[in-house]
Scaffold this motif. Sequence first.
Motif, PDB file in Angstrom:
ATOM      1  N   TYR A  30       0.778  -1.305  -0.036  1.00 56.70           N
ATOM      2  CA  TYR A  30       0.007  -0.033   0.010  1.00 56.70           C
ATOM      3  C   TYR A  30       0.705   1.233   0.038  1.00 56.70           C
ATOM      4  CZ  TYR A  30      -3.062  -3.621   1.503  1.00 56.70           C
ATOM      5  OH  TYR A  30      -3.568  -4.770   1.809  1.00 56.70           O
ATOM      6  N   HIS A  31       0.507   2.402  -0.726  1.00 57.96           N
ATOM      7  CA  HIS A  31       1.001   3.547  -0.657  1.00 57.96           C
ATOM      8  C   HIS A  31      -0.560   4.198   0.290  1.00 57.96           C
ATOM      9  CE1 HIS A  31       3.145   7.146  -0.819  1.00 57.96           C
ATOM     10  NE2 HIS A  31       1.981   7.762  -0.913  1.00 57.96           N
ATOM     11  N   VAL A  32      -0.166   4.672   1.171  1.00 57.76           N
ATOM     12  CA  VAL A  32      -1.260   5.393   2.161  1.00 57.76           C
ATOM     13  C   VAL A  32      -0.964   6.805   1.902  1.00 57.76           C
ATOM     14  CG1 VAL A  32      -2.023   5.870   4.441  1.00 57.76           C
ATOM     15  CG2 VAL A  32      -1.200   3.654   3.897  1.00 57.76           C
ATOM     16  N   ILE A  33      -2.192   7.745   1.800  1.00 54.71           N
ATOM     17  CA  ILE A  33      -2.456   8.932   1.862  1.00 54.71           C
ATOM     18  C   ILE A  33      -3.067   9.366   2.915  1.00 54.71           C
ATOM     19  CG2 ILE A  33      -2.956  11.089   0.501  1.00 54.71           C
ATOM     20  CD1 ILE A  33      -2.722   9.548  -2.083  1.00 54.71           C
ATOM     21  N   ALA A  34      -2.345   9.663   4.134  1.00 58.85           N
ATOM     22  CA  ALA A  34      -2.994  10.102   5.078  1.00 58.85           C
ATOM     23  C   ALA A  34      -3.619  11.315   5.318  1.00 58.85           C
ATOM     24  CB  ALA A  34      -2.142   9.812   6.508  1.00 58.85           C
ATOM     25  N   GLU A  47       5.348  10.410  13.852  1.00 60.19           N
ATOM     26  CA  GLU A  47       6.340   9.686  14.861  1.00 60.19           C
ATOM     27  C   GLU A  47       5.803   8.168  14.896  1.00 60.19           C
ATOM     28  OE1 GLU A  47       6.888   9.172  19.614  1.00 60.19           O
ATOM     29  OE2 GLU A  47       6.053  10.938  18.997  1.00 60.19           O
ATOM     30  N   ALA A  48       4.647   7.754  14.745  1.00 59.54           N
ATOM     31  CA  ALA A  48       4.125   6.398  14.790  1.00 59.54           C
ATOM     32  C   ALA A  48       4.369   5.864  13.361  1.00 59.54           C
ATOM     33  CB  ALA A  48       2.603   6.171  15.060  1.00 59.54           C
ATOM     34  N   ALA A  49       4.597   6.612  12.390  1.00 60.47           N
ATOM     35  CA  ALA A  49       4.857   5.878  11.058  1.00 60.47           C
ATOM     36  C   ALA A  49       6.629   5.826  10.893  1.00 60.47           C
ATOM     37  CB  ALA A  49       4.624   6.965   9.801  1.00 60.47           C
ATOM     38  N   GLY A  54       7.172   9.461   4.243  1.00 61.60           N
ATOM     39  CA  GLY A  54       8.089   9.982   3.066  1.00 61.60           C
ATOM     40  C   GLY A  54       8.272   8.951   2.020  1.00 61.60           C
ATOM     41  N   LYS A  55       7.939   7.735   2.441  1.00 57.32           N
ATOM     42  CA  LYS A  55       8.111   6.448   1.709  1.00 57.32           C
ATOM     43  C   LYS A  55       6.420   5.848   1.411  1.00 57.32           C
ATOM     44  CE  LYS A  55      12.869   5.306   3.192  1.00 57.32           C
ATOM     45  NZ  LYS A  55      13.343   4.664   4.316  1.00 57.32           N
ATOM     46  N   LEU A  59       1.226  12.584   3.531  1.00 52.83           N
ATOM     47  CA  LEU A  59       0.185  13.557   4.061  1.00 52.83           C
ATOM     48  C   LEU A  59      -0.366  14.591   3.311  1.00 52.83           C
ATOM     49  CD1 LEU A  59       2.364  14.353   7.418  1.00 52.83           C
ATOM     50  CD2 LEU A  59       0.964  12.559   7.023  1.00 52.83           C
ATOM     51  N   ALA A  60      -1.696  14.755   3.657  1.00 51.70           N
ATOM     52  CA  ALA A  60      -2.288  15.717   2.455  1.00 51.70           C
ATOM     53  C   ALA A  60      -3.384  16.292   3.499  1.00 51.70           C
ATOM     54  CB  ALA A  60      -2.789  15.209   1.502  1.00 51.70           C
ATOM     55  N   VAL A  61      -3.760  17.678   3.114  1.00 50.87           N
ATOM     56  CA  VAL A  61      -4.716  18.408   4.054  1.00 50.87           C
ATOM     57  C   VAL A  61      -6.002  17.863   3.295  1.00 50.87           C
ATOM     58  CG1 VAL A  61      -5.650  20.473   4.472  1.00 50.87           C
ATOM     59  CG2 VAL A  61      -3.127  20.256   4.359  1.00 50.87           C
ATOM     60  N   LEU A  62      -7.204  17.506   4.209  1.00 50.55           N
ATOM     61  CA  LEU A  62      -8.456  17.396   3.533  1.00 50.55           C
ATOM     62  C   LEU A  62      -9.244  17.664   5.016  1.00 50.55           C
ATOM     63  CD1 LEU A  62      -9.371  14.418   1.496  1.00 50.55           C
ATOM     64  CD2 LEU A  62     -10.802  15.486   3.218  1.00 50.55           C
ATOM     65  N   ASP A  63     -10.319  18.459   4.662  1.00 50.84           N
ATOM     66  CA  ASP A  63     -11.314  18.787   5.767  1.00 50.84           C
ATOM     67  C   ASP A  63     -12.673  18.275   4.867  1.00 50.84           C
ATOM     68  OD1 ASP A  63     -13.537  19.463   6.789  1.00 50.84           O
ATOM     69  OD2 ASP A  63     -12.969  21.575   7.301  1.00 50.84           O
ATOM     70  N   VAL A  64     -13.274  16.941   5.168  1.00 51.91           N
ATOM     71  CA  VAL A  64     -14.261  16.543   4.616  1.00 51.91           C
ATOM     72  C   VAL A  64     -15.542  17.313   4.521  1.00 51.91           C
ATOM     73  CG1 VAL A  64     -13.441  14.040   5.323  1.00 51.91           C
ATOM     74  CG2 VAL A  64     -15.302  15.190   6.553  1.00 51.91           C
ATOM     75  N   CYS A  65     -15.466  18.538   5.134  1.00 49.66           N
ATOM     76  CA  CYS A  65     -16.713  19.374   5.143  1.00 49.66           C
ATOM     77  C   CYS A  65     -16.733  20.509   4.123  1.00 49.66           C
ATOM     78  CB  CYS A  65     -16.963  19.874   6.772  1.00 49.66           C
ATOM     79  SG  CYS A  65     -17.391  18.778   7.682  1.00 49.66           S
ATOM     80  N   THR A  66     -15.553  20.557   3.467  1.00 44.96           N
ATOM     81  CA  THR A  66     -15.634  21.496   2.519  1.00 44.96           C
ATOM     82  C   THR A  66     -15.364  20.811   1.163  1.00 44.96           C
ATOM     83  OG1 THR A  66     -13.954  22.201   4.072  1.00 44.96           O
ATOM     84  CG2 THR A  66     -14.668  23.742   2.319  1.00 44.96           C
ATOM     85  N   ASP A  67     -16.166  21.211   0.144  1.00 44.01           N
ATOM     86  CA  ASP A  67     -16.172  20.983  -1.255  1.00 44.01           C
ATOM     87  C   ASP A  67     -14.733  21.125  -1.867  1.00 44.01           C
ATOM     88  OD1 ASP A  67     -18.802  20.367  -1.233  1.00 44.01           O
ATOM     89  OD2 ASP A  67     -19.313  21.889  -2.444  1.00 44.01           O
ATOM     90  N   GLU A  68     -14.317  22.481  -1.652  1.00 48.48           N
ATOM     91  CA  GLU A  68     -12.824  22.772  -2.194  1.00 48.48           C
ATOM     92  C   GLU A  68     -11.799  22.110  -1.709  1.00 48.48           C
ATOM     93  OE1 GLU A  68     -14.453  26.004  -0.483  1.00 48.48           O
ATOM     94  OE2 GLU A  68     -16.076  24.796  -1.715  1.00 48.48           O
ATOM     95  N   SER A  69     -11.845  21.789  -0.373  1.00 50.36           N
ATOM     96  CA  SER A  69     -10.767  21.037   0.190  1.00 50.36           C
ATOM     97  C   SER A  69     -10.825  19.695  -0.366  1.00 50.36           C
ATOM     98  CB  SER A  69     -10.653  20.978   1.897  1.00 50.36           C
ATOM     99  OG  SER A  69      -9.955  20.069   2.264  1.00 50.36           O
ATOM    100  N   VAL A  70     -11.801  18.919  -0.387  1.00 47.02           N
ATOM    101  CA  VAL A  70     -11.887  17.626  -1.067  1.00 47.02           C
ATOM    102  C   VAL A  70     -11.391  17.359  -2.418  1.00 47.02           C
ATOM    103  CG1 VAL A  70     -13.413  15.907  -1.457  1.00 47.02           C
ATOM    104  CG2 VAL A  70     -13.785  16.807   0.774  1.00 47.02           C
TER     105      VAL A  70
END
Length: 314
Positions: A30-34, A47-49, A54-55, A59-70
């Motif tokens: 898997y490649h995870v986009i958290a 820290e836990a990862a 980076g492999k 990471l990515a920013v995402l607010d499920v409450c905003t159309d633009e962010s999604v």
Amino acid sequence: GQKVVLITGCSSGIGLRMAVMLAKDEKQRYHVIATMRDLKRKDKLVEAAGDAYGKSLSLAVLDVCTDESVKQCIDGIKDRHVDVLINNAGIGLVGPVESISIAEMKSVFETNFFGVIRMIKEVMPDMKKRKGGHIIVVSSVMGLQGVVFNDVYAASKFAMEGFCECLAVQLLKFNVTMSMIEPGPVHTEFESKMIQDVRQKEFPGADADTVNYFKNVYLPSSVDIFETLGQTPDDIARCTKKVIEQGSSARFRNLTNPLYTPIVALKYADETGGLSVHAFYHMLFNLGPLMHVSMKAMQYLTCGCLRSRTISPN
Ligand code: NAD
């Protein structure tokens, strides 16, 4: 190649552990986009990862409450290609309905219901085109069975279950799989936020009896249920990983805690609902702090034969 897995709400709890477990997969599948609303809250996850960061984990920013962010988040992914979408972000709400404003109720639906739909609408068309993909929704036992004083939260999860039940059938035609994960109590910030919230709150609009039942009957038994029956975020992450590995043969519903299968079975055993309503009434008002014992007894008395309906974390 690696499957791209996008997870919402990864700064804490279940989402964080899912991201770490999938990124550290022994076969590196898997490649995870958290994703999370605010990258300032990334430290615990990073820290836990460990080395995976980076492999196999980005990471990515995402607010499920905003159309633009999604939209921005999905547009930022190579070819907008997501193999597995895990809708995990969610918020809780407990208390007497009389004391909860409509605005507060709407915000629960905004995250738990419309947030998931927003994600699905953004990702599903590409999955349909590619004739493949897996949409996973972290629902709850409370998406199948209402629990006293969780009226609005349960309603938001029921809404999600109904929505996905409809979509699952259509998606099958496109080789896209839909799976619900239905945990019982899990030790996360969810639980602590709830308890802290309740301590700070007064309950304007609710009568003294109702507040008393909430604070002195429901809350202690809820805390006790969490302590005695609670699973860890890792348990839920393991269940979810199994569901992903099952691919197109994964089941639609996946309870994670075998102690909750008798409760759900009661509901389907009596379609009038009488059995469930009265069983819950007696458990709350007559057994109270012994509620967890009755849950364990039910599991014991059904000889664990309903266990096969759960996806076990082990
Ligand atoms: P949590 O509070 O630790 O995690 C929820 C995450 O969602 C948080 O990181 C939060 O920041 C994020 N989030 C909230 N609103 C968001 C938004 N608008 N956009 C993006 N992210 C947002 O709690 P958790 O227990 O890990 O909850 C994860 C899921 O599990 C939720 O959907 C919850 O309903 C479900 N669940 C939890 C329990 C439990 O007992 N903890 C039981 C059953 C189901």
